[in-house]
Design a protein around this motif. Structure first.
Motif, PDB file in Angstrom:
ATOM      1  N   ASP A 137       0.827  -1.206   0.000  1.00 25.37           N
ATOM      2  CA  ASP A 137       0.000   0.000   0.000  1.00 25.37           C
ATOM      3  C   ASP A 137       0.865   1.261   0.000  1.00 25.37           C
ATOM      4  OD1 ASP A 137      -2.574   1.376   0.210  1.00 25.37           O
ATOM      5  OD2 ASP A 137      -1.911   1.902   2.238  1.00 25.37           O
ATOM      6  N   ILE A 138       1.909   1.269   0.807  1.00 30.94           N
ATOM      7  CA  ILE A 138       2.807   2.427   0.849  1.00 30.94           C
ATOM      8  C   ILE A 138       3.465   2.622  -0.509  1.00 30.94           C
ATOM      9  CG2 ILE A 138       4.982   3.270   1.818  1.00 30.94           C
ATOM     10  CD1 ILE A 138       4.090   2.036   4.503  1.00 30.94           C
ATOM     11  N   SER A 139       3.920   1.526  -1.121  1.00 31.18           N
ATOM     12  CA  SER A 139       4.552   1.619  -2.443  1.00 31.18           C
ATOM     13  C   SER A 139       3.591   2.186  -3.471  1.00 31.18           C
ATOM     14  CB  SER A 139       5.029   0.242  -2.903  1.00 31.18           C
ATOM     15  OG  SER A 139       6.014  -0.255  -2.062  1.00 31.18           O
ATOM     16  N   ARG A 140       2.379   1.665  -3.486  1.00 32.38           N
ATOM     17  CA  ARG A 140       1.381   2.114  -4.464  1.00 32.38           C
ATOM     18  C   ARG A 140       1.049   3.589  -4.262  1.00 32.38           C
ATOM     19  NH1 ARG A 140      -3.644   3.256  -4.022  1.00 32.38           N
ATOM     20  NH2 ARG A 140      -3.798   2.406  -1.929  1.00 32.38           N
ATOM     21  N   GLY A 170      14.667  -1.158  -0.847  1.00 36.98           N
ATOM     22  CA  GLY A 170      13.494  -0.555  -1.474  1.00 36.98           C
ATOM     23  C   GLY A 170      12.677   0.304  -0.529  1.00 36.98           C
ATOM     24  N   LEU A 171      12.499  -0.177   0.705  1.00 33.95           N
ATOM     25  CA  LEU A 171      11.704   0.590   1.665  1.00 33.95           C
ATOM     26  C   LEU A 171      12.416   1.882   2.045  1.00 33.95           C
ATOM     27  CD1 LEU A 171       9.119   0.782   3.255  1.00 33.95           C
ATOM     28  CD2 LEU A 171      10.221  -0.502   5.101  1.00 33.95           C
ATOM     29  N   LEU A 172      13.741   1.834   2.122  1.00 29.37           N
ATOM     30  CA  LEU A 172      14.504   3.046   2.389  1.00 29.37           C
ATOM     31  C   LEU A 172      14.292   4.066   1.269  1.00 29.37           C
ATOM     32  CD1 LEU A 172      16.587   4.510   4.171  1.00 29.37           C
ATOM     33  CD2 LEU A 172      18.369   3.362   2.847  1.00 29.37           C
ATOM     34  N   ALA A 173      14.296   3.590   0.038  1.00 24.98           N
ATOM     35  CA  ALA A 173      14.054   4.480  -1.108  1.00 24.98           C
ATOM     36  C   ALA A 173      12.637   5.050  -1.074  1.00 24.98           C
ATOM     37  CB  ALA A 173      14.289   3.729  -2.414  1.00 24.98           C
ATOM     38  N   ILE A 174      11.667   4.227  -0.686  1.00 25.73           N
ATOM     39  CA  ILE A 174      10.270   4.682  -0.605  1.00 25.73           C
ATOM     40  C   ILE A 174      10.131   5.752   0.479  1.00 25.73           C
ATOM     41  CG2 ILE A 174       7.917   3.979  -0.012  1.00 25.73           C
ATOM     42  CD1 ILE A 174       8.620   2.963  -2.707  1.00 25.73           C
ATOM     43  N   ARG A 175      10.792   5.540   1.608  1.00 28.61           N
ATOM     44  CA  ARG A 175      10.713   6.532   2.695  1.00 28.61           C
ATOM     45  C   ARG A 175      11.335   7.852   2.255  1.00 28.61           C
ATOM     46  NH1 ARG A 175       9.526   6.574   8.260  1.00 28.61           N
ATOM     47  NH2 ARG A 175      10.695   8.134   9.419  1.00 28.61           N
ATOM     48  N   ALA A 176      12.468   7.783   1.569  1.00 28.47           N
ATOM     49  CA  ALA A 176      13.109   9.003   1.063  1.00 28.47           C
ATOM     50  C   ALA A 176      12.208   9.684   0.037  1.00 28.47           C
ATOM     51  CB  ALA A 176      14.467   8.660   0.461  1.00 28.47           C
ATOM     52  N   ASP A 193      16.459   8.101   7.907  1.00 32.09           N
ATOM     53  CA  ASP A 193      15.515   7.107   7.392  1.00 32.09           C
ATOM     54  C   ASP A 193      16.012   5.692   7.690  1.00 32.09           C
ATOM     55  OD1 ASP A 193      13.909   9.137   6.382  1.00 32.09           O
ATOM     56  OD2 ASP A 193      14.802   9.033   4.388  1.00 32.09           O
ATOM     57  N   TYR A 194      17.304   5.463   7.471  1.00 36.27           N
ATOM     58  CA  TYR A 194      17.886   4.146   7.710  1.00 36.27           C
ATOM     59  C   TYR A 194      17.766   3.763   9.183  1.00 36.27           C
ATOM     60  CZ  TYR A 194      21.250   0.399   8.192  1.00 36.27           C
ATOM     61  OH  TYR A 194      21.841  -0.798   8.495  1.00 36.27           O
ATOM     62  N   LEU A 195      18.109   4.696  10.068  1.00 37.07           N
ATOM     63  CA  LEU A 195      18.025   4.410  11.501  1.00 37.07           C
ATOM     64  C   LEU A 195      16.585   4.170  11.937  1.00 37.07           C
ATOM     65  CD1 LEU A 195      20.652   6.944  12.897  1.00 37.07           C
ATOM     66  CD2 LEU A 195      20.854   4.450  12.754  1.00 37.07           C
ATOM     67  N   SER A 196      15.650   4.936  11.408  1.00 35.88           N
ATOM     68  CA  SER A 196      14.236   4.745  11.748  1.00 35.88           C
ATOM     69  C   SER A 196      13.763   3.357  11.349  1.00 35.88           C
ATOM     70  CB  SER A 196      13.367   5.787  11.044  1.00 35.88           C
ATOM     71  OG  SER A 196      13.702   7.074  11.456  1.00 35.88           O
ATOM     72  N   LEU A 197      14.115   2.945  10.133  1.00 32.34           N
ATOM     73  CA  LEU A 197      13.677   1.638   9.644  1.00 32.34           C
ATOM     74  C   LEU A 197      14.412   0.492  10.331  1.00 32.34           C
ATOM     75  CD1 LEU A 197      13.348   2.507   5.870  1.00 32.34           C
ATOM     76  CD2 LEU A 197      11.491   1.946   7.436  1.00 32.34           C
ATOM     77  N   SER A 198      15.658   0.709  10.719  1.00 34.86           N
ATOM     78  CA  SER A 198      16.431  -0.362  11.357  1.00 34.86           C
ATOM     79  C   SER A 198      16.039  -0.555  12.815  1.00 34.86           C
ATOM     80  CB  SER A 198      17.931  -0.047  11.288  1.00 34.86           C
ATOM     81  OG  SER A 198      18.351  -0.014   9.956  1.00 34.86           O
ATOM     82  N   CYS A 199      15.817   0.536  13.539  1.00 38.11           N
ATOM     83  CA  CYS A 199      15.560   0.445  14.973  1.00 38.11           C
ATOM     84  C   CYS A 199      14.087   0.298  15.319  1.00 38.11           C
ATOM     85  CB  CYS A 199      16.126   1.678  15.675  1.00 38.11           C
ATOM     86  SG  CYS A 199      17.902   1.841  15.487  1.00 38.11           S
ATOM     87  N   CYS A 200      13.221   0.944  14.565  1.00 38.71           N
ATOM     88  CA  CYS A 200      11.787   0.968  14.891  1.00 38.71           C
ATOM     89  C   CYS A 200      10.979   0.697  13.635  1.00 38.71           C
ATOM     90  CB  CYS A 200      11.408   2.313  15.474  1.00 38.71           C
ATOM     91  SG  CYS A 200      12.420   2.820  16.863  1.00 38.71           S
ATOM     92  N   TYR A 201      11.168  -0.456  13.054  1.00 43.97           N
ATOM     93  CA  TYR A 201      10.592  -0.791  11.752  1.00 43.97           C
ATOM     94  C   TYR A 201       9.078  -0.589  11.710  1.00 43.97           C
ATOM     95  CZ  TYR A 201       9.355  -3.721   7.745  1.00 43.97           C
ATOM     96  OH  TYR A 201       8.849  -4.184   6.572  1.00 43.97           O
ATOM     97  N   LEU A 202       8.354  -1.197  12.636  1.00 45.93           N
ATOM     98  CA  LEU A 202       6.889  -1.114  12.617  1.00 45.93           C
ATOM     99  C   LEU A 202       6.406   0.316  12.883  1.00 45.93           C
ATOM    100  CD1 LEU A 202       5.941  -4.437  14.420  1.00 45.93           C
ATOM    101  CD2 LEU A 202       5.803  -3.922  11.981  1.00 45.93           C
ATOM    102  N   CYS A 203       7.080   1.017  13.782  1.00 44.90           N
ATOM    103  CA  CYS A 203       6.702   2.410  14.053  1.00 44.90           C
ATOM    104  C   CYS A 203       6.935   3.282  12.822  1.00 44.90           C
ATOM    105  CB  CYS A 203       7.491   2.945  15.242  1.00 44.90           C
ATOM    106  SG  CYS A 203       7.070   2.138  16.808  1.00 44.90           S
ATOM    107  N   ALA A 204       8.025   3.002  12.086  1.00 48.79           N
ATOM    108  CA  ALA A 204       8.311   3.764  10.867  1.00 48.79           C
ATOM    109  C   ALA A 204       7.251   3.494   9.806  1.00 48.79           C
ATOM    110  CB  ALA A 204       9.700   3.411  10.344  1.00 48.79           C
ATOM    111  N   LEU A 205       6.802   2.236   9.691  1.00 43.87           N
ATOM    112  CA  LEU A 205       5.725   1.919   8.737  1.00 43.87           C
ATOM    113  C   LEU A 205       4.447   2.665   9.094  1.00 43.87           C
ATOM    114  CD1 LEU A 205       5.964  -1.938   8.119  1.00 43.87           C
ATOM    115  CD2 LEU A 205       6.715  -0.090   6.634  1.00 43.87           C
ATOM    116  N   CYS A 206       4.105   2.669  10.376  1.00 46.10           N
ATOM    117  CA  CYS A 206       2.892   3.377  10.812  1.00 46.10           C
ATOM    118  C   CYS A 206       3.022   4.874  10.547  1.00 46.10           C
ATOM    119  CB  CYS A 206       2.649   3.126  12.296  1.00 46.10           C
ATOM    120  SG  CYS A 206       2.181   1.434  12.689  1.00 46.10           S
TER     121      CYS A 206
END
Length: 139
Positions: A76-79, A94-100, A115-128
């Motif tokens: 959904d985020i990608s779309r 890919g998710l890092l690129a999408i966040r950027a 972005d990298y630290l957010s996705l690495s340390c708090c993956y689910l929180c970053a998705l939300c």
């Protein structure tokens, strides 16, 4: 006496135009170009995220989806950011690129490192957070 009966007489019938309207042609001799060395927008962004990283309680539905259906949330985020839905699962980083991309679309301040630290340390929180941001942006 008329050959045609009165019921077959047509009054005020408009004849359709058989010829198309004249067309005009515009010839572009030189494509518009951006001035050399000019950025279209600021590199830093002009605002922060609309919600914090740990504001998952503000949107329990997206939080539950991220926990139990991560693949659907990623698609959904990608779309919603205009990318192929397979980017997050098939492209390394890919998710890092999408966040950027999301930060760029929204003019959000930050860096690839954050972005990298957010996705690495708090993956689910970053998705939300990304889901909430897309909702806030109307995408």
């Amino acid at each position: 006496m008329s050959v045609y009966p009165e019921s077959s007489v047509v009054v005020n019938q408009q004849v359709p135009n058989m010829y198309p309207a004249p067309m005009t042609t515009t010839v572009v001799l030189q494509q518009p170009q951006q001035a050399p060395g000019k950025l279209v927008c600021s590199r830093e962004g002009h605002r922060g995220w609309s919600s914090g990283m740990f504001a998952c309680g503000d949107d329990v539905t997206n939080c539950c989806l991220a926990v139990f259906c991560q693949e659907l949330v990623l698609m959904d985020i990608s779309r919603r950011t205009g990318e192929n839905v397979c980017v997050t699962c098939c492209v390394p980083g890919g998710l890092l690129a999408i966040r950027a991309r999301l930060r760029t679309l929204g003019g959000i301040q930050g860096s690839i490192c954050e972005d990298y630290l957010s996705l690495s340390c708090c993956y689910l929180c970053a998705l939300c957070q990304m889901q909430r941001e897309l909702d806030s942006m109307g995408l």
